[in-house]
Scaffold this motif. Sequence first.
Motif, short mmCIF file in Angstrom:
data_model
loop_
_atom_site.label_atom_id
_atom_site.label_comp_id
_atom_site.label_asym_id
_atom_site.label_seq_id
_atom_site.Cartn_x
_atom_site.Cartn_y
_atom_site.Cartn_z
N GLY A 245 0.83 -1.19 0.00
CA GLY A 245 0.00 0.00 0.00
C GLY A 245 0.87 1.24 0.00
N VAL A 246 0.23 2.40 -0.09
CA VAL A 246 0.97 3.65 -0.17
C VAL A 246 0.44 4.63 0.86
CG1 VAL A 246 -0.49 4.58 -2.03
CG2 VAL A 246 1.81 5.47 -1.71
N TRP A 247 1.37 5.32 1.54
CA TRP A 247 1.08 6.42 2.44
C TRP A 247 1.49 7.71 1.75
CZ3 TRP A 247 -0.94 6.00 7.41
CH2 TRP A 247 -0.94 4.73 8.00
N THR A 248 0.70 8.75 1.92
CA THR A 248 1.10 10.08 1.47
C THR A 248 0.10 11.08 2.01
OG1 THR A 248 1.84 11.38 -0.45
CG2 THR A 248 -0.16 10.05 -0.73
N GLU A 249 0.29 12.33 1.71
CA GLU A 249 -0.69 13.33 2.11
C GLU A 249 -1.99 13.08 1.35
OE1 GLU A 249 0.78 17.46 2.92
OE2 GLU A 249 2.56 16.70 1.87
N PRO A 250 -3.13 13.36 1.97
CA PRO A 250 -4.41 12.99 1.36
C PRO A 250 -4.61 13.51 -0.06
CG PRO A 250 -4.75 13.59 3.64
CD PRO A 250 -3.31 13.89 3.34
N SER A 251 -4.15 14.71 -0.35
CA SER A 251 -4.39 15.28 -1.68
C SER A 251 -3.62 14.55 -2.77
CB SER A 251 -4.02 16.76 -1.69
OG SER A 251 -2.64 16.95 -1.45
N GLN A 252 -2.57 13.81 -2.41
CA GLN A 252 -1.75 13.09 -3.38
C GLN A 252 -2.05 11.59 -3.44
OE1 GLN A 252 2.09 14.32 -1.63
NE2 GLN A 252 2.55 15.26 -3.60
N LEU A 253 -2.97 11.14 -2.60
CA LEU A 253 -3.11 9.71 -2.38
C LEU A 253 -3.54 8.96 -3.63
CD1 LEU A 253 -2.82 7.48 -0.32
CD2 LEU A 253 -5.19 7.89 0.39
N ASP A 254 -4.55 9.42 -4.30
CA ASP A 254 -5.05 8.68 -5.47
C ASP A 254 -4.01 8.64 -6.59
OD1 ASP A 254 -7.44 8.14 -4.22
OD2 ASP A 254 -8.52 9.81 -5.13
N ALA A 255 -3.36 9.77 -6.85
CA ALA A 255 -2.34 9.81 -7.90
C ALA A 255 -1.17 8.89 -7.56
CB ALA A 255 -1.85 11.24 -8.12
N ALA A 256 -0.76 8.91 -6.28
CA ALA A 256 0.36 8.06 -5.87
C ALA A 256 -0.02 6.58 -5.98
CB ALA A 256 0.76 8.40 -4.45
N ALA A 257 -1.22 6.24 -5.54
CA ALA A 257 -1.65 4.84 -5.58
C ALA A 257 -1.72 4.34 -7.02
CB ALA A 257 -2.99 4.69 -4.89
N TYR A 258 -2.17 5.19 -7.94
CA TYR A 258 -2.20 4.79 -9.34
C TYR A 258 -0.78 4.54 -9.87
CZ TYR A 258 -2.45 4.84 -14.37
OH TYR A 258 -2.30 4.50 -15.70
N GLU A 259 0.12 5.47 -9.55
CA GLU A 259 1.48 5.40 -10.10
C GLU A 259 2.18 4.12 -9.68
OE1 GLU A 259 3.69 7.42 -12.90
OE2 GLU A 259 1.92 8.23 -11.91
N VAL A 260 1.96 3.67 -8.45
CA VAL A 260 2.66 2.47 -7.94
C VAL A 260 1.77 1.25 -7.97
CG1 VAL A 260 4.12 3.91 -6.49
CG2 VAL A 260 2.04 2.92 -5.51
N GLY A 261 0.73 1.30 -8.78
CA GLY A 261 -0.29 0.24 -8.78
C GLY A 261 0.19 -1.12 -9.24
N ASP A 262 1.37 -1.20 -9.86
CA ASP A 262 1.88 -2.49 -10.33
C ASP A 262 2.79 -3.16 -9.30
OD1 ASP A 262 0.58 -2.41 -12.78
OD2 ASP A 262 2.23 -1.34 -13.76
N VAL A 263 2.83 -2.65 -8.08
CA VAL A 263 3.83 -3.13 -7.13
C VAL A 263 3.64 -4.61 -6.77
CG1 VAL A 263 2.55 -2.37 -5.08
CG2 VAL A 263 5.03 -2.59 -4.98
N GLU A 264 2.39 -5.08 -6.68
CA GLU A 264 2.20 -6.50 -6.36
C GLU A 264 2.76 -7.40 -7.46
OE1 GLU A 264 1.05 -8.21 -3.76
OE2 GLU A 264 0.49 -6.52 -2.48
N LYS A 265 2.63 -6.98 -8.69
CA LYS A 265 3.23 -7.74 -9.79
C LYS A 265 4.74 -7.76 -9.65
CE LYS A 265 -0.37 -6.38 -13.11
NZ LYS A 265 -0.63 -5.64 -14.38
N MET A 266 5.30 -6.65 -9.20
CA MET A 266 6.75 -6.57 -9.02
C MET A 266 7.22 -7.50 -7.91
SD MET A 266 7.52 -2.49 -9.40
CE MET A 266 7.26 -1.63 -10.96
#
Length: 626
Positions: A245-266
């Motif tokens: 999962g990803v932690w960040t400030e609330p305003s960046q959360l959705d964008a950050a989660a999308y960007e790292v969304g392939d991490v489980e595959k990695m």
Amino acid sequence: MRILFPVFAALLATTAPAAFAQQARPAPILTTPEAKDVWTHAQPEVARVTHVALDLTADFTKKTMRGTATLDILAAKSAKQIVLDVDDLAIAAVTSAAGKPLPYTVGQDDPELGQALTIQLNGASRVVVRYETKPGASALQWLPPQLTAGKDKPYLFSQGQPINNRSWIPTQDSPGVRQTWDAKITVPTALVAVMSGERLDGAKGQPAGKGMHSFRFRMDKPVPPYLIAMAVGDLAFKATGPRSGVWTEPSQLDAAAYEVGDVEKMIDAAEALYGPYRWGRYDMLVLPPSFPFGGMENPTLTFLTPTIITGDRSNTDVVAHELAHSWSGNLVTNATWSDSWLNEGFTTYFENRIMEAVYGQERAAMYADLDWDGLQSDIKDAGGAQAPTTRLHGDPGATFGQLDYFKGSTFLRTVEQAVGRARFDGYLRSYFDRHAFQPQTTAGFLADLRANLIKGDQALEAQLQLDRWAYQPGLPENAVHVQSATLAQVDARLAAVKVGGPISAVQPQGWSTQQWMRFLNGLPRQQTPARLKELDESLGLSKFNNAYVRSAWAELAIANRYDPALPSIRAFVNSVGRGLLIRPIYEGLMKQGDWGQPIARRFFAEARGTYHPATAAGVEKIVAGN
């Protein structure tokens, strides 16, 4: 040959502290000559730290952390004292676990290494240090609300690598002295604390009175001290998979989660290559722009720069890189910083294999091809193939540029091609298993390679040139260069531009970061003002939302003293604190003499307060001409 230090058996025979008694056998320490760490005051062969327990309160008004560090000690029977590393800590008291005062001294300050804290043990196997950090602690950055995404609440984060953690944790700050740890961090109730260990409390922590609450963490696996990390801020969490999962400030959360969304595959790809992920969760923290690196591989909580968030997942190689460190670096660690390539070169190679598994061979080839460009550039800028700083093993911190990453990964890729991928993968998987949770040296790795891969094959030994790769400058002629078909297409457009073709014909729509970097870095360094204007207006470089592109454009503009780009460059260095992206800008300005040097100093004076202390110190040396 890797050996345990001579008094290790005697250390194990001593009475173990209560916390240590619950742990497995401590990680070994290497005492071969090349394993001596010159960046520590510690004498771990006499007495060593095995466990650190922190109980600290964050004071955002004073910009200090205060509380205690309780250290479990494993000492030889003859040991009278233990030596720790500290850097400008205000020590209030040192006692045994029973509260008995222990004599101590703080040595002279070394501008690079800080001070030695020498504690007389008087038979104690556990010591408690009560202390407070200073506002300028090199590992800690205290951000006012205006430097965060939300602009409403302050933020604090640590960056320990390589030896900054001694400015907030009194311990033996050496990568060869692995330690388990636990922590209680008390912060204002409006903020959330996260750390690089197992989280023991919920999102709201435990009440601590007077508008404060506490969060508890633990790391039950021995890690090098630079991997103890924490952050405090207005943080929210979003899962990206069953163990990530990803932690960040609330305003960046959705964008950050999308960007790292392939991490489980990695994670799946990494495990398929080199064995199980041994750290439980793989969470990420996207920090404010002042974070000085692309990423930091803190176990269970990778720290990431927000500059990777470009909306197209073209910079997820940073995520793959930090994940790969879970094996190379966190699991098997360079014993000293003279061998940092054992962390970074291995990880860059492994990162590329993850990217290939998830995104395909051509995308991996793009990264490898760009790394080759970086390798050639670093060798040139270091002074050529005979420059001592182009060696993999050398003085700590002396390797030029990113050669630890690029030359190290090219070395491993060369071995892979020589013996075949399947055979090399089998070797690396067994290597990580054999040396799990242990330090390593270049000599130790080469001995292991010879014993478990080469196995006396003299022809293969001669072909690989292992000692030349590790100990000699430059690049051996057997180095493997992976070439990308995608970047070859960029090269074709670049060739047309070089002979005067219109910039409008480049047509970069849909380009990834890697294609942009190949194009911009491939442009001749000498350009006319008219051509620079055409580049900027046709490609929108001064307003580009990709930090990598902005940095590369700034370097080109500065090389030509292009004044119209200065407002964009000024805005960039005031909004990005990642050293990889801003150091070349300051270096370029300083090379431009009477034109650039006053600009560099003015920009730095404006931006300094937005940089992490370690970054600010590095840039200060650049603008001072050091």
